[in-house]
Design an enzyme around this catalytic site. Structure first.
Site, PDB file in Angstrom:
ATOM      1  N   LYS A 160       0.887  -1.176   0.000  1.00  0.00           N
ATOM      2  CA  LYS A 160       0.000   0.000   0.000  1.00  0.00           C
ATOM      3  C   LYS A 160       0.922   1.222   0.000  1.00  0.00           C
ATOM      4  CE  LYS A 160      -1.736   3.084   1.848  1.00  0.00           C
ATOM      5  NZ  LYS A 160      -1.532   4.489   1.386  1.00  0.00           N
ATOM      6  N   GLU A 217       9.821   1.900  10.505  1.00  0.00           N
ATOM      7  CA  GLU A 217      10.857   2.884  10.175  1.00  0.00           C
ATOM      8  C   GLU A 217      10.171   4.233  10.264  1.00  0.00           C
ATOM      9  OE1 GLU A 217      13.963   2.256   9.622  1.00  0.00           O
ATOM     10  OE2 GLU A 217      13.953   0.111   9.237  1.00  0.00           O
ATOM     11  N   CYS A 261      14.048  11.238   6.151  1.00  0.00           N
ATOM     12  CA  CYS A 261      13.857  10.923   7.574  1.00  0.00           C
ATOM     13  C   CYS A 261      15.172  10.950   8.337  1.00  0.00           C
ATOM     14  CB  CYS A 261      13.175   9.578   7.716  1.00  0.00           C
ATOM     15  SG  CYS A 261      13.923   8.341   6.678  1.00  0.00           S
ATOM     16  N   GLU A 280       9.916  16.842  14.040  1.00  0.00           N
ATOM     17  CA  GLU A 280      10.394  16.644  12.678  1.00  0.00           C
ATOM     18  C   GLU A 280       9.705  17.641  11.748  1.00  0.00           C
ATOM     19  OE1 GLU A 280       9.387  12.848  10.841  1.00  0.00           O
ATOM     20  OE2 GLU A 280      11.493  12.739  10.269  1.00  0.00           O
TER      21      GLU A 280
END
Ligand code: NAD
Length: 472
Positions: free
Chosen positions: A170, A245, A279, A379
């Protein structure tokens, strides 16, 4: 505009069981590129059923029987490098030079690495009177984000298939086109029907249905920490294995005696690549107070070379961010940081000059950032570098480790030994020493809120294996 209405399930493109669709936008022009189906639980169920039906036969294949189609998949990725790069540039806005060198080339390197790992892997070992077998984990749900859209697909699907698992993918709703291209490459490689399946759709609908489907044995997720936490809870209830992750807030620590100019210039390139949507980006640069102003000046000068522009132009170094929502988020972080007392050394929250159309953000350097500020803790996922000052090595370590995340990092010192000794004390999954290069064979993954499990290399393959012991 291309209009797609099919999902790849059970070895064929089949009409989606959902009438809903997602519109894919070009973030540089804000124009629609294509529509793809917004699959629902019925599509997910059909895909998991197909993967389940194929699982036992695929699990029983020999190494050679898996290597043959995986090699053709690798060759398909090699043959389609240009199409992959232009697709990622169109749907993500990644500059074509970067898309070619990284977005297209890295998945090929990862696929290559798994051919070698599979060829040499010992799936069996003798422990006393036991033979221990490494067997496939079963049906894998792979849920991926948009920032390195093909890399994140390949880093899950290829080792899963190499391990003997079957997969339902997905992909992120912003970047489904490269996922569809990947499905075509898998199809041409000639895997048995049902070994790989693709369902496009919304995370909260298709992603959630996939993560909680009882026919799934392992969920491999890359994305935000908030969604990852929910996926881990769901997997926990179903006693499913899970690999996460997640995000990062990585520190790049420049110790006294290091090559300051090189460390700062590399950091600026690291944060602005892919418009900061990485990331593992070093979003916090930590510099000793005696060298602080010099570092800020170097960073501001370097940032001026990153002029946002059309990602389709070969000389462009910074394209737009992926979406209007992401642009607003990044701008809010810049405004918020200035309100909390940060100093603007380059860039800013305003739209870049002459770029009124497209989701562009000015590459930004923030000085006088302190560890408590929101921009130092959360972040941003945009082209924003925060520079923090430290008093001594212990203070630098405290700042570096003082975050909920622990994905990556950098350390620069007069010699590798000093840098490595510091890096060993950092609570993070990977650290580059004095600019050490990215290694696709090294395990990649997070400590703390950055995740569970590892991707890439041998460690990445082993995420998709489980053991069985036979006693003699
Ligand atoms: P996201 O978590 O919103 O989405 C990631 C994927 O999860 C998408 O496919 C999405 O459709 C799906 N999803 C969303 N809600 C879901 C739900 N309730 N159930 C199941 N699936 C769901 O993240 P994003 O904004 O697309 O991606 C950016 C984030 O990903 C950043 O935080 C970044 O740090 C992280 N990231 C981490 C890594 C890594 O390797 N650690 C790599 C890339 C990105």
């Amino acid at each position: 505009m291309e209009q797609h209405a099919d999902q790849y399930i059970g070895g064929a493109w089949r009409p989606s069981l959902s009438a809903d669709s997602l519109t894919v936008l070009d973030p540089a022009t804000e124009q629609a590129l294509a529509t793809v189906p917004a699959g629902g639980p019925a599509d997910v169920d059909a895909a998991v059923t197909a993967a389940r039906a194929a699982a036992r036969t695929w699990a029983a294949t020999t190494r050679e029987e898996r290597l043959a189609p995986l090699t053709r998949l690798r060759d398909g990725l090699a043959a389609r490098q240009t199409e992959i790069a232009t697709t990622v540039t169109a749907e993500l806005g990644s500059p074509i030079g970067f898309a070619t060198a990284v977005q297209a080339a890295l998945p090929l390197a990862v696929a290559d690495s798994y051919l070698a790992i599979l060829a040499g892997y010992e799936f069996q070992e003798q422990v006393g009177n036991s033979t221990v077998y490494a067997e496939p984990a079963g049906v894998v749900a792979a849920i991926t984000p948009w920032n390195y859209p093909l890399h994140q697909i390949v880093a899950k699907v290829v080792p899963a298939l190499a391990a003997g698992c079957t997969v339902v993918l997905k992909p992120a709703e912003d970047t489904p086109l490269v996922a569809r291209l990947f499905a075509r490459i898998v199809h041409e490689a000639g895997f048995p029907a049902g070994v790989f399946n693709l369902v496009t759709g919304l995370g909260a609908v298709a992603g959630a249905a996939l993560a909680e489907h009882p026919g799934v044995d392992l969920v491999s997720f890359t994305g935000s920490t908030a969604v990852g936490r929910g996926i881990a809870e769901t997997a926990g209830r179903g006693v499913k294995r899970v690999t996460l992750e997640l995000g990062g807030k990585s520190a790049n620590v420049v110790l006294p005696g290091a090559d300051l100019a090189r460390a700062v210039n590399v950091n600026v390139g690291n944060v602005f690549a892919n418009s900061g949507q990485t990331c593992s980006a070093w979003t916090r640069l930590l510099v000793h107070e005696d060298q602080y102003e010099e570092a800020v000046a170097i960073a501001a000068k370097a940032a001026a070379k990153y002029v946002p522009g059309d990602p389709a132009e070969p000389q462009t170094r910074v394209g737009p961010v992926v979406s209007a929502r992401q642009r607003e988020r990044v701008r809010d972080y810049i405004t918020g940081a200035l309100a909390e007392g940060a100093r603007l050394a380059a860039g800013g929250a305003d739209a870049p000059e002459g770029l009124d159309t497209g989701y562009y953000v000015r590459p930004t350097v923030l000085a006088d950032v302190t560890p408590e500020m929101t921009v130092a803790r959360e972040e941003v996922f945009g082209p924003v570098l925060s520079i923090l000052r430290y008093r001594d090595e212990e203070h630098a370590l405290e700042i570096a480790n003082g975050t909920d995340y622990g994905l990556a990092g950098g350390v620069w010192a007069a010699d590798n030994e000093t840098a490595a000794a510091f890096a060993r004390r950092m609570d993070t999954g990977q650290v580059d020493i004095n600019g050490g290069r990215f290694n696709p064979l090294a395990p990649f993954g997070g400590h703390k809120g950055s995740g569970l499990g590892r991707e890439l290399g041998r460690h990445g393959l082993e995420e998709f294996l489980q053991t069985k012991s036979l006693q003699f």
